[in-house]
Design a protein around this motif. Structure first.
Motif, PDB file in Angstrom:
ATOM      1  N   PRO A 101      20.925 -21.766   4.880  1.00 55.67           N
ATOM      2  CA  PRO A 101      21.200 -21.457   3.417  1.00 55.67           C
ATOM      3  C   PRO A 101      22.405 -20.804   3.140  1.00 55.67           C
ATOM      4  CG  PRO A 101      19.472 -20.129   4.404  1.00 55.67           C
ATOM      5  CD  PRO A 101      19.788 -20.795   5.334  1.00 55.67           C
ATOM      6  N   LEU A 102      23.194 -21.193   2.201  1.00 50.24           N
ATOM      7  CA  LEU A 102      24.394 -20.478   1.851  1.00 50.24           C
ATOM      8  C   LEU A 102      24.476 -20.209   0.455  1.00 50.24           C
ATOM      9  CD1 LEU A 102      26.586 -23.313   3.440  1.00 50.24           C
ATOM     10  CD2 LEU A 102      25.966 -21.213   4.400  1.00 50.24           C
ATOM     11  N   ASP A 103      25.247 -19.122  -0.020  1.00 49.90           N
ATOM     12  CA  ASP A 103      25.462 -18.820  -1.311  1.00 49.90           C
ATOM     13  C   ASP A 103      26.169 -20.045  -2.105  1.00 49.90           C
ATOM     14  OD1 ASP A 103      24.636 -16.228  -1.458  1.00 49.90           O
ATOM     15  OD2 ASP A 103      26.296 -15.356  -0.580  1.00 49.90           O
ATOM     16  N   VAL A 107      22.762 -25.672   1.377  1.00 45.76           N
ATOM     17  CA  VAL A 107      22.354 -25.596   2.689  1.00 45.76           C
ATOM     18  C   VAL A 107      23.006 -26.713   3.634  1.00 45.76           C
ATOM     19  CG1 VAL A 107      20.145 -26.209   3.999  1.00 45.76           C
ATOM     20  CG2 VAL A 107      20.063 -25.283   1.595  1.00 45.76           C
ATOM     21  N   GLU A 108      23.606 -25.966   4.853  1.00 44.79           N
ATOM     22  CA  GLU A 108      24.232 -26.656   5.844  1.00 44.79           C
ATOM     23  C   GLU A 108      23.183 -27.103   6.704  1.00 44.79           C
ATOM     24  OE1 GLU A 108      28.141 -26.441   8.500  1.00 44.79           O
ATOM     25  OE2 GLU A 108      27.268 -24.635   7.625  1.00 44.79           O
ATOM     26  N   ILE A 109      23.084 -28.339   7.275  1.00 43.40           N
ATOM     27  CA  ILE A 109      21.985 -28.706   8.291  1.00 43.40           C
ATOM     28  C   ILE A 109      22.909 -29.270   9.455  1.00 43.40           C
ATOM     29  CG2 ILE A 109      20.311 -29.104   6.772  1.00 43.40           C
ATOM     30  CD1 ILE A 109      20.774 -32.181   7.026  1.00 43.40           C
ATOM     31  N   ARG A 110      22.242 -29.135  10.552  1.00 40.56           N
ATOM     32  CA  ARG A 110      22.830 -30.006  11.764  1.00 40.56           C
ATOM     33  C   ARG A 110      21.448 -30.933  12.222  1.00 40.56           C
ATOM     34  NH1 ARG A 110      24.685 -26.276  15.689  1.00 40.56           N
ATOM     35  NH2 ARG A 110      26.718 -26.502  14.462  1.00 40.56           N
ATOM     36  N   VAL A 111      21.720 -32.151  12.324  1.00 41.27           N
ATOM     37  CA  VAL A 111      20.577 -32.956  12.674  1.00 41.27           C
ATOM     38  C   VAL A 111      20.903 -33.882  13.865  1.00 41.27           C
ATOM     39  CG1 VAL A 111      19.400 -35.348  11.649  1.00 41.27           C
ATOM     40  CG2 VAL A 111      19.875 -33.442  10.398  1.00 41.27           C
ATOM     41  N   ASP A 112      20.051 -34.468  14.884  1.00 44.35           N
ATOM     42  CA  ASP A 112      20.161 -35.039  15.759  1.00 44.35           C
ATOM     43  C   ASP A 112      19.289 -36.243  15.744  1.00 44.35           C
ATOM     44  OD1 ASP A 112      20.539 -36.348  18.352  1.00 44.35           O
ATOM     45  OD2 ASP A 112      20.191 -34.597  19.357  1.00 44.35           O
ATOM     46  N   THR A 113      19.928 -37.357  15.371  1.00 44.80           N
ATOM     47  CA  THR A 113      19.316 -38.752  15.329  1.00 44.80           C
ATOM     48  C   THR A 113      18.765 -39.240  16.671  1.00 44.80           C
ATOM     49  OG1 THR A 113      21.174 -40.397  15.485  1.00 44.80           O
ATOM     50  CG2 THR A 113      20.699 -39.453  13.346  1.00 44.80           C
ATOM     51  N   GLY A 114      19.224 -38.966  17.758  1.00 43.01           N
ATOM     52  CA  GLY A 114      18.953 -39.378  18.946  1.00 43.01           C
ATOM     53  C   GLY A 114      19.473 -40.750  19.295  1.00 43.01           C
ATOM     54  N   TRP A 115      20.236 -41.466  18.517  1.00 43.58           N
ATOM     55  CA  TRP A 115      20.642 -42.787  18.511  1.00 43.58           C
ATOM     56  C   TRP A 115      22.345 -42.784  18.678  1.00 43.58           C
ATOM     57  CZ3 TRP A 115      16.642 -45.428  19.451  1.00 43.58           C
ATOM     58  CH2 TRP A 115      16.842 -47.222  19.249  1.00 43.58           C
ATOM     59  N   PRO A 116      22.752 -43.942  19.447  1.00 44.51           N
ATOM     60  CA  PRO A 116      24.172 -43.770  19.561  1.00 44.51           C
ATOM     61  C   PRO A 116      24.844 -44.524  18.123  1.00 44.51           C
ATOM     62  CG  PRO A 116      23.204 -45.611  20.754  1.00 44.51           C
ATOM     63  CD  PRO A 116      22.050 -44.709  20.240  1.00 44.51           C
ATOM     64  N   ASP A 117      24.172 -45.386  17.358  1.00 49.74           N
ATOM     65  CA  ASP A 117      24.575 -46.120  16.301  1.00 49.74           C
ATOM     66  C   ASP A 117      24.006 -45.392  15.001  1.00 49.74           C
ATOM     67  OD1 ASP A 117      25.744 -48.043  17.767  1.00 49.74           O
ATOM     68  OD2 ASP A 117      23.642 -48.834  18.007  1.00 49.74           O
ATOM     69  N   ASP A 118      24.676 -45.609  13.873  1.00 47.49           N
ATOM     70  CA  ASP A 118      24.446 -44.882  12.487  1.00 47.49           C
ATOM     71  C   ASP A 118      23.160 -45.569  12.029  1.00 47.49           C
ATOM     72  OD1 ASP A 118      26.440 -43.333  12.117  1.00 47.49           O
ATOM     73  OD2 ASP A 118      27.489 -44.505  10.315  1.00 47.49           O
ATOM     74  N   LEU A 119      22.198 -44.747  11.699  1.00 40.49           N
ATOM     75  CA  LEU A 119      20.860 -44.764  11.046  1.00 40.49           C
ATOM     76  C   LEU A 119      20.783 -44.410   9.803  1.00 40.49           C
ATOM     77  CD1 LEU A 119      18.542 -43.980  14.256  1.00 40.49           C
ATOM     78  CD2 LEU A 119      19.147 -46.119  13.436  1.00 40.49           C
ATOM     79  N   PRO A 120      19.905 -44.945   8.937  1.00 43.10           N
ATOM     80  CA  PRO A 120      19.505 -44.314   7.504  1.00 43.10           C
ATOM     81  C   PRO A 120      18.346 -43.312   7.966  1.00 43.10           C
ATOM     82  CG  PRO A 120      18.739 -46.595   7.812  1.00 43.10           C
ATOM     83  CD  PRO A 120      19.396 -46.315   8.954  1.00 43.10           C
ATOM     84  N   VAL A 121      18.712 -42.089   7.331  1.00 36.62           N
ATOM     85  CA  VAL A 121      17.575 -41.022   7.464  1.00 36.62           C
ATOM     86  C   VAL A 121      17.446 -40.365   6.329  1.00 36.62           C
ATOM     87  CG1 VAL A 121      18.406 -40.725  10.060  1.00 36.62           C
ATOM     88  CG2 VAL A 121      19.479 -39.327   8.382  1.00 36.62           C
ATOM     89  N   ARG A 122      16.356 -39.682   6.366  1.00 38.71           N
ATOM     90  CA  ARG A 122      16.095 -38.797   4.991  1.00 38.71           C
ATOM     91  C   ARG A 122      15.818 -37.440   5.413  1.00 38.71           C
ATOM     92  NH1 ARG A 122      11.885 -41.048   1.287  1.00 38.71           N
ATOM     93  NH2 ARG A 122      13.586 -42.232   0.582  1.00 38.71           N
ATOM     94  N   VAL A 123      16.621 -36.510   5.154  1.00 39.77           N
ATOM     95  CA  VAL A 123      16.198 -35.176   5.237  1.00 39.77           C
ATOM     96  C   VAL A 123      15.428 -34.415   3.985  1.00 39.77           C
ATOM     97  CG1 VAL A 123      17.225 -33.010   5.424  1.00 39.77           C
ATOM     98  CG2 VAL A 123      18.126 -35.238   6.686  1.00 39.77           C
ATOM     99  N   GLN A 124      14.607 -33.759   4.123  1.00 42.74           N
ATOM    100  CA  GLN A 124      13.941 -33.246   3.050  1.00 42.74           C
ATOM    101  C   GLN A 124      13.930 -31.520   3.193  1.00 42.74           C
ATOM    102  OE1 GLN A 124       9.969 -34.622   2.081  1.00 42.74           O
ATOM    103  NE2 GLN A 124      10.147 -36.866   2.909  1.00 42.74           N
ATOM    104  N   LEU A 125      14.272 -30.969   1.994  1.00 42.47           N
ATOM    105  CA  LEU A 125      14.262 -29.408   2.163  1.00 42.47           C
ATOM    106  C   LEU A 125      13.144 -29.146   1.140  1.00 42.47           C
ATOM    107  CD1 LEU A 125      18.249 -28.581   1.484  1.00 42.47           C
ATOM    108  CD2 LEU A 125      16.776 -28.942   3.699  1.00 42.47           C
ATOM    109  N   LEU A 126      12.581 -27.832   1.651  1.00 40.66           N
ATOM    110  CA  LEU A 126      11.473 -27.165   0.961  1.00 40.66           C
ATOM    111  C   LEU A 126      11.775 -25.656   1.025  1.00 40.66           C
ATOM    112  CD1 LEU A 126       8.580 -27.096  -0.488  1.00 40.66           C
ATOM    113  CD2 LEU A 126       7.611 -26.878   1.519  1.00 40.66           C
ATOM    114  N   TYR A 127      11.923 -24.992  -0.224  1.00 42.73           N
ATOM    115  CA  TYR A 127      12.255 -23.450  -0.720  1.00 42.73           C
ATOM    116  C   TYR A 127      11.352 -23.243  -1.512  1.00 42.73           C
ATOM    117  CZ  TYR A 127      16.018 -25.546  -3.327  1.00 42.73           C
ATOM    118  OH  TYR A 127      17.046 -26.160  -4.013  1.00 42.73           O
TER     119      TYR A 127
END
Length: 129
Positions: A101-103, A107-127
């Motif tokens: 979390p930043l002022d 919010v900065e996130i780091r995600v690993d898709t575990g896949w060598p090609d681009d995939l559509p992903v959904r990130v959900q935040l809860l706070y």
């Protein structure tokens, strides 16, 4: 040295885990935050989702209204099926590595898709804000 010969340097007690370091018996005090036992009735749970594309390990800066550097933020990630826009359990093993979390309501996130090609992903935040 075998695992059974591992000893803590000061106490001589058998060390736990495979790295030879046992956890201390002393609990670590919080660095900050907390309510000192007073409940805040004005906090509201907030949830947002973000449809992203990425592969391997990637970072993304997200807008998150109400977030400061001291907000506790939880994140999830899942693959998304584009025609229906619904998350599903695909073949990629996905993980969220970091949530920062930043002022400035970001919010900065780091995600690993575990896949060598681009995939559509959904990130959900809860706070709570």
């Amino acid at each position: 040295m075998t695992h059974t010969n591992l000893r803590e340097p000061v106490t001589g007690n058998a060390a736990a885990g495979g790295n030879g370091k046992a956890a201390s018996d002393r609990a670590i005090a919080p660095s900050g935050g907390g309510s000192r036992g007073e409940a805040r009735a004005d906090w509201q749970p907030i949830g947002y989702y973000y449809n992203l594309r990425g592969h391997g390990v990637f970072e993304q800066l997200l807008q998150a209204p109400g977030v400061t550097a001291y907000t506790g933020v939880f994140a999830t990630v899942a693959e998304v099926y584009p025609p229906s826009d619904k998350p599903f359990m695909g073949g990629a093993v996905m993980t969220v590595h970091n949530v920062v979390p930043l002022d400035g309501e970001r919010v900065e996130i780091r995600v690993d898709t575990g896949w060598p090609d681009d995939l559509p992903v959904r990130v959900q935040l809860l706070y709570w804000a």
